[in-house]
Design a protein around this motif. Sequence first.
Motif, PDB file in Angstrom:
ATOM      1  N   LEU A 195       0.832  -1.190  -0.088  1.00  0.00           N
ATOM      2  CA  LEU A 195       0.145  -0.142   0.051  1.00  0.00           C
ATOM      3  C   LEU A 195       0.848   1.256  -0.105  1.00  0.00           C
ATOM      4  CD1 LEU A 195      -2.426  -1.144   2.702  1.00  0.00           C
ATOM      5  CD2 LEU A 195      -2.895  -1.193   0.082  1.00  0.00           C
ATOM      6  N   ILE A 196       0.646   2.110  -0.982  1.00  0.00           N
ATOM      7  CA  ILE A 196       1.406   3.397  -1.037  1.00  0.00           C
ATOM      8  C   ILE A 196       0.528   4.715  -0.679  1.00  0.00           C
ATOM      9  CG2 ILE A 196       2.750   4.803  -2.415  1.00  0.00           C
ATOM     10  CD1 ILE A 196       3.276   2.272  -4.540  1.00  0.00           C
ATOM     11  N   VAL A 197       0.956   5.170   0.319  1.00  0.00           N
ATOM     12  CA  VAL A 197       0.063   6.440   0.944  1.00  0.00           C
ATOM     13  C   VAL A 197       1.032   7.742   0.781  1.00  0.00           C
ATOM     14  CG1 VAL A 197      -0.821   7.324   3.062  1.00  0.00           C
ATOM     15  CG2 VAL A 197      -0.924   4.746   2.667  1.00  0.00           C
ATOM     16  N   GLY A 198       0.396   8.531  -0.078  1.00  0.00           N
ATOM     17  CA  GLY A 198       1.023   9.876  -0.402  1.00  0.00           C
ATOM     18  C   GLY A 198       0.988  10.700   0.828  1.00  0.00           C
ATOM     19  N   PRO A 199       1.661  12.082   0.711  1.00  0.00           N
ATOM     20  CA  PRO A 199       1.913  13.033   1.875  1.00  0.00           C
ATOM     21  C   PRO A 199       0.645  13.819   2.149  1.00  0.00           C
ATOM     22  CG  PRO A 199       3.259  13.573  -0.190  1.00  0.00           C
ATOM     23  CD  PRO A 199       2.474  12.348  -0.526  1.00  0.00           C
ATOM     24  N   GLU A 200       0.887  15.004   2.610  1.00  0.00           N
ATOM     25  CA  GLU A 200      -0.507  15.857   2.891  1.00  0.00           C
ATOM     26  C   GLU A 200      -0.675  16.583   1.782  1.00  0.00           C
ATOM     27  OE1 GLU A 200       2.163  15.576   5.257  1.00  0.00           O
ATOM     28  OE2 GLU A 200       1.224  15.673   7.186  1.00  0.00           O
ATOM     29  N   GLY A 201       0.176  16.951   0.806  1.00  0.00           N
ATOM     30  CA  GLY A 201       0.022  17.589  -0.503  1.00  0.00           C
ATOM     31  C   GLY A 201      -0.405  16.521  -1.615  1.00  0.00           C
ATOM     32  N   GLY A 202      -0.249  15.431  -1.142  1.00  0.00           N
ATOM     33  CA  GLY A 202      -0.822  14.282  -2.365  1.00  0.00           C
ATOM     34  C   GLY A 202       0.189  13.782  -3.326  1.00  0.00           C
ATOM     35  N   LEU A 203       0.093  12.836  -3.724  1.00  0.00           N
ATOM     36  CA  LEU A 203       1.089  12.217  -4.785  1.00  0.00           C
ATOM     37  C   LEU A 203       1.253  13.251  -5.995  1.00  0.00           C
ATOM     38  CD1 LEU A 203      -0.036   8.686  -4.757  1.00  0.00           C
ATOM     39  CD2 LEU A 203       1.870   9.367  -3.704  1.00  0.00           C
ATOM     40  N   ASP A 204       2.477  13.284  -6.337  1.00  0.00           N
ATOM     41  CA  ASP A 204       2.876  14.204  -7.583  1.00  0.00           C
ATOM     42  C   ASP A 204       2.461  13.325  -8.719  1.00  0.00           C
ATOM     43  OD1 ASP A 204       5.371  14.745  -9.539  1.00  0.00           O
ATOM     44  OD2 ASP A 204       5.034  16.335  -8.374  1.00  0.00           O
ATOM     45  N   ASP A 205       2.063  14.108  -9.767  1.00  0.00           N
ATOM     46  CA  ASP A 205       2.004  13.420 -11.308  1.00  0.00           C
ATOM     47  C   ASP A 205       2.932  12.320 -11.546  1.00  0.00           C
ATOM     48  OD1 ASP A 205      -0.679  14.497 -10.972  1.00  0.00           O
ATOM     49  OD2 ASP A 205      -0.174  16.208 -12.530  1.00  0.00           O
ATOM     50  N   SER A 206       4.252  12.964 -11.486  1.00  0.00           N
ATOM     51  CA  SER A 206       5.402  11.975 -11.960  1.00  0.00           C
ATOM     52  C   SER A 206       5.455  10.684 -11.348  1.00  0.00           C
ATOM     53  CB  SER A 206       6.643  12.798 -12.061  1.00  0.00           C
ATOM     54  OG  SER A 206       6.775  13.358 -10.674  1.00  0.00           O
ATOM     55  N   GLU A 207       5.227  10.979  -9.891  1.00  0.00           N
ATOM     56  CA  GLU A 207       5.134   9.402  -8.951  1.00  0.00           C
ATOM     57  C   GLU A 207       3.952   8.764  -9.426  1.00  0.00           C
ATOM     58  OE1 GLU A 207       6.823  11.786  -5.003  1.00  0.00           O
ATOM     59  OE2 GLU A 207       4.634  11.690  -5.250  1.00  0.00           O
ATOM     60  N   LEU A 208       2.595   9.207  -9.576  1.00  0.00           N
ATOM     61  CA  LEU A 208       1.655   8.356 -10.090  1.00  0.00           C
ATOM     62  C   LEU A 208       2.143   7.530 -11.432  1.00  0.00           C
ATOM     63  CD1 LEU A 208      -1.201  10.784  -9.170  1.00  0.00           C
ATOM     64  CD2 LEU A 208      -0.793   8.431  -8.344  1.00  0.00           C
ATOM     65  N   THR A 209       2.489   8.329 -12.426  1.00  0.00           N
ATOM     66  CA  THR A 209       3.018   7.728 -13.737  1.00  0.00           C
ATOM     67  C   THR A 209       3.906   6.626 -13.581  1.00  0.00           C
ATOM     68  OG1 THR A 209       2.389   9.957 -14.852  1.00  0.00           O
ATOM     69  CG2 THR A 209       3.570   8.343 -15.964  1.00  0.00           C
ATOM     70  N   ALA A 210       4.949   6.852 -12.614  1.00  0.00           N
ATOM     71  CA  ALA A 210       6.075   6.084 -12.358  1.00  0.00           C
ATOM     72  C   ALA A 210       5.605   4.752 -11.753  1.00  0.00           C
ATOM     73  CB  ALA A 210       7.270   6.558 -11.800  1.00  0.00           C
ATOM     74  N   PHE A 211       4.624   4.910 -10.764  1.00  0.00           N
ATOM     75  CA  PHE A 211       4.190   3.953 -10.040  1.00  0.00           C
ATOM     76  C   PHE A 211       3.301   3.059 -11.130  1.00  0.00           C
ATOM     77  CE2 PHE A 211       4.076   6.367  -5.873  1.00  0.00           C
ATOM     78  CZ  PHE A 211       5.418   6.017  -5.684  1.00  0.00           C
ATOM     79  N   ALA A 212       2.486   3.623 -11.830  1.00  0.00           N
ATOM     80  CA  ALA A 212       1.495   2.953 -12.770  1.00  0.00           C
ATOM     81  C   ALA A 212       2.387   2.122 -13.898  1.00  0.00           C
ATOM     82  CB  ALA A 212       0.669   3.848 -13.502  1.00  0.00           C
ATOM     83  N   ALA A 213       3.762   2.727 -14.358  1.00  0.00           N
ATOM     84  CA  ALA A 213       4.323   2.147 -15.357  1.00  0.00           C
ATOM     85  C   ALA A 213       5.034   0.814 -14.682  1.00  0.00           C
ATOM     86  CB  ALA A 213       5.345   3.133 -15.680  1.00  0.00           C
TER      87      ALA A 213
END
Length: 246
Positions: A195-213
């Motif tokens: 389970l990956i939980v992001g910070p108060e500011g939310g996950l960065d778009d580049s992080e989301l893209t990298a995780f999905a890839a």
Amino acid sequence: MAATVFYLDDIPESGAIAILDGPEGRHAATVRRIRVGEPITLSDGNGLLAESEVVAAQKDRLELRILNRVLSAAARPRVTVVQALPKSDRSELAVELMTEAGADAIVPWQAARCIANWEAKAGKAVDKWRAAARTAARQSRRAYIPDVADLHRTRDLLDKIREIIAAGGIAVALHESGAARFVELPFDRATEIMLIVGPEGGLDDSELTAFAAAGADVTLLGPTVLRTSTAAAVALGALGALTSRW
């Protein structure tokens, strides 16, 4: 098992005398005021549980006779929580909640939008998380203390995601943009779950893209937006109901 649980690295065989000293012994003898004749459950933090009885008590030390030992089965599938660093006032709370909810391993993560920055104090901060996990495990009477890893960066997580996916596991990035719903994922067939939980500011778009890839599912946990310090505990509770962990 008795209600009180304390941790001892090396638990002797039944009939032998165990010595509980150090911080655990001090807490048991001084804070909890446990006395001769009282029962205590000992654990090595790796699944071994032992019923014992106090036979001698000092200021910061107990002597215990081991009555019997049993190995507790670990919950399956194993769940690792990757926790983006919360703000300092909620950091250890996040560890406590996910430990009580059943996390098997905890990975502190320096995400792009983290307000907290551990670069100069990672060792000390990780030690605090390990202490918080141990205390919460005792409070919730766990046979297993969660493993708390060293500080990770995003590149480290991508390798872990690929390893878990290759071994038949599931990696889930919890985010409000997720197209899939958490309850729809095939958790019951997974060998391991991350389970990956992001910070108060939310996950960065580049992080989301990298995780999905890398093979992770970007998933919506529920209808409300949760604090980073509570999201893992809520997800773990849902996993308990969706899998055979409970």
